[in-house]
Design an enzyme around this catalytic site. Sequence first.
Site, PDB file in Angstrom:
ATOM      1  N   ASP A  49      10.919 -39.392 -33.876  1.00  0.00           N
ATOM      2  CA  ASP A  49      11.611 -39.730 -35.115  1.00  0.00           C
ATOM      3  C   ASP A  49      12.861 -40.558 -34.824  1.00  0.00           C
ATOM      4  O   ASP A  49      13.485 -40.418 -33.770  1.00  0.00           O
ATOM      5  CB  ASP A  49      12.003 -38.447 -35.847  1.00  0.00           C
ATOM      6  CG  ASP A  49      12.363 -38.693 -37.302  1.00  0.00           C
ATOM      7  OD1 ASP A  49      12.038 -39.772 -37.826  1.00  0.00           O
ATOM      8  OD2 ASP A  49      12.990 -37.802 -37.912  1.00  0.00           O
ATOM      9  N   ARG A  53      16.218 -45.624 -38.084  1.00  0.00           N
ATOM     10  CA  ARG A  53      17.636 -45.283 -38.112  1.00  0.00           C
ATOM     11  C   ARG A  53      18.368 -45.912 -36.923  1.00  0.00           C
ATOM     12  O   ARG A  53      19.464 -46.440 -37.066  1.00  0.00           O
ATOM     13  CB  ARG A  53      17.793 -43.766 -38.086  1.00  0.00           C
ATOM     14  CG  ARG A  53      19.215 -43.279 -38.299  1.00  0.00           C
ATOM     15  CD  ARG A  53      19.286 -41.774 -38.130  1.00  0.00           C
ATOM     16  NE  ARG A  53      18.166 -41.095 -38.793  1.00  0.00           N
ATOM     17  CZ  ARG A  53      17.893 -39.809 -38.625  1.00  0.00           C
ATOM     18  NH1 ARG A  53      18.646 -39.063 -37.835  1.00  0.00           N
ATOM     19  NH2 ARG A  53      16.881 -39.262 -39.249  1.00  0.00           N
ATOM     20  N   TRP A  54      17.733 -45.839 -35.764  1.00  0.00           N
ATOM     21  CA  TRP A  54      18.320 -46.413 -34.549  1.00  0.00           C
ATOM     22  C   TRP A  54      18.579 -47.909 -34.740  1.00  0.00           C
ATOM     23  O   TRP A  54      19.635 -48.428 -34.367  1.00  0.00           O
ATOM     24  CB  TRP A  54      17.373 -46.179 -33.381  1.00  0.00           C
ATOM     25  CG  TRP A  54      17.836 -46.672 -32.043  1.00  0.00           C
ATOM     26  CD1 TRP A  54      18.547 -45.978 -31.106  1.00  0.00           C
ATOM     27  CD2 TRP A  54      17.617 -47.983 -31.482  1.00  0.00           C
ATOM     28  NE1 TRP A  54      18.786 -46.761 -30.000  1.00  0.00           N
ATOM     29  CE2 TRP A  54      18.229 -48.002 -30.215  1.00  0.00           C
ATOM     30  CE3 TRP A  54      16.972 -49.130 -31.930  1.00  0.00           C
ATOM     31  CZ2 TRP A  54      18.200 -49.117 -29.381  1.00  0.00           C
ATOM     32  CZ3 TRP A  54      16.943 -50.252 -31.120  1.00  0.00           C
ATOM     33  CH2 TRP A  54      17.562 -50.230 -29.862  1.00  0.00           C
ATOM     34  N   ASN A  97       2.938 -41.756 -43.913  1.00  0.00           N
ATOM     35  CA  ASN A  97       3.557 -43.032 -43.558  1.00  0.00           C
ATOM     36  C   ASN A  97       2.961 -44.218 -44.308  1.00  0.00           C
ATOM     37  O   ASN A  97       3.558 -45.301 -44.334  1.00  0.00           O
ATOM     38  CB  ASN A  97       3.452 -43.292 -42.048  1.00  0.00           C
ATOM     39  CG  ASN A  97       4.361 -42.410 -41.224  1.00  0.00           C
ATOM     40  OD1 ASN A  97       4.107 -42.145 -40.054  1.00  0.00           O
ATOM     41  ND2 ASN A  97       5.456 -41.945 -41.820  1.00  0.00           N
ATOM     42  N   TRP A  98       1.794 -44.028 -44.951  1.00  0.00           N
ATOM     43  CA  TRP A  98       1.216 -45.101 -45.742  1.00  0.00           C
ATOM     44  C   TRP A  98       2.095 -45.442 -46.948  1.00  0.00           C
ATOM     45  O   TRP A  98       1.916 -46.489 -47.574  1.00  0.00           O
ATOM     46  CB  TRP A  98      -0.183 -44.724 -46.222  1.00  0.00           C
ATOM     47  CG  TRP A  98      -1.200 -44.581 -45.130  1.00  0.00           C
ATOM     48  CD1 TRP A  98      -1.796 -43.432 -44.709  1.00  0.00           C
ATOM     49  CD2 TRP A  98      -1.747 -45.633 -44.321  1.00  0.00           C
ATOM     50  NE1 TRP A  98      -2.668 -43.689 -43.686  1.00  0.00           N
ATOM     51  CE2 TRP A  98      -2.665 -45.034 -43.429  1.00  0.00           C
ATOM     52  CE3 TRP A  98      -1.549 -47.012 -44.260  1.00  0.00           C
ATOM     53  CZ2 TRP A  98      -3.385 -45.764 -42.490  1.00  0.00           C
ATOM     54  CZ3 TRP A  98      -2.258 -47.745 -43.325  1.00  0.00           C
ATOM     55  CH2 TRP A  98      -3.168 -47.128 -42.452  1.00  0.00           C
ATOM     56  N   ARG A 100       5.152 -46.196 -46.804  1.00  0.00           N
ATOM     57  CA  ARG A 100       6.183 -47.160 -46.401  1.00  0.00           C
ATOM     58  C   ARG A 100       5.827 -48.569 -46.883  1.00  0.00           C
ATOM     59  O   ARG A 100       4.678 -48.842 -47.255  1.00  0.00           O
ATOM     60  CB  ARG A 100       6.339 -47.144 -44.881  1.00  0.00           C
ATOM     61  CG  ARG A 100       6.865 -45.817 -44.354  1.00  0.00           C
ATOM     62  CD  ARG A 100       7.137 -45.868 -42.870  1.00  0.00           C
ATOM     63  NE  ARG A 100       7.697 -44.612 -42.382  1.00  0.00           N
ATOM     64  CZ  ARG A 100       8.128 -44.418 -41.153  1.00  0.00           C
ATOM     65  NH1 ARG A 100       8.077 -45.405 -40.269  1.00  0.00           N
ATOM     66  NH2 ARG A 100       8.615 -43.244 -40.778  1.00  0.00           N
TER      67      ARG A 100
END
Length: 271
Positions: A49, A53-54, A97-98, A100
Amino acid sequence: MKRSLFIPHPSSCILGIAFMELNAATLKRLAEAGLDPAKLPRHIAVIMDGNGRWAQERGKERVHGHVQGVKSVRTTIEECCRLGIEQLTLFCFSTENWKRPAEEINFLMALLKEYLIKERAEIMKENIRFTVIGRREGLPDFVQHEMDENIRVSQNNTGMTLCLAINYSGRTEIVDAVRTLAQQVRVDILRPDDIDETAIANNLYTAGMPEPDLLIRTAGEMRISNFLLWQISYAELWVTEKCWPDFDEATLRQALHDFARRERRFGGLKN
């Protein structure tokens, strides 16, 4: 009924024998890391995860985090191989995740294809057995083709099992298992009274695999996110604030040291 991506796994007994015979290089690396071979998890599962964000924290597009995350994938796989871990399961893409943006999904599918092709030689070099869990439906044909090829070429390898959870949902996996059992009852292959935990486990995508001993999650999130819901009943949970692109050998070793200090009673009492 939905078709899973799972390819039958060798018996855990055979794998256990292979991993008991750690070579000198592995034993040396474990000694250098201060790790006791007897206190290692057989199976590590990871919720990777924090890629987006990173990237955003660095003023970059989310996709840049996914690219960096691939580097952490390779580092983690290599270190698990060197330390003699029996199986590593990585949560790569969930059914949720679909939701997104299409642009990000398309990038992830292209990145997955590129990864599967580029890492094929390394999989063979490291004697890794590659497999996948999840549903095929919805995945691009070009991704399915490369997954199947990696499964095919590595099926006789005897080293660490690398399992990627792609288009995966823990609840969906249980639903698929229940449907299979219901069908077996309908055609008189199975009696309802014969359905127990073993029967259910044998019809999950992970049938034949050891259950995870250690579940690692990055980016500080304190939730399971629909990952291996049945299998992690007694797994030790370990969470780091580091986002996945910052996950490295030192972080993995820290998780292994913490795992070794845990007292696992599986519902019983200390002897």
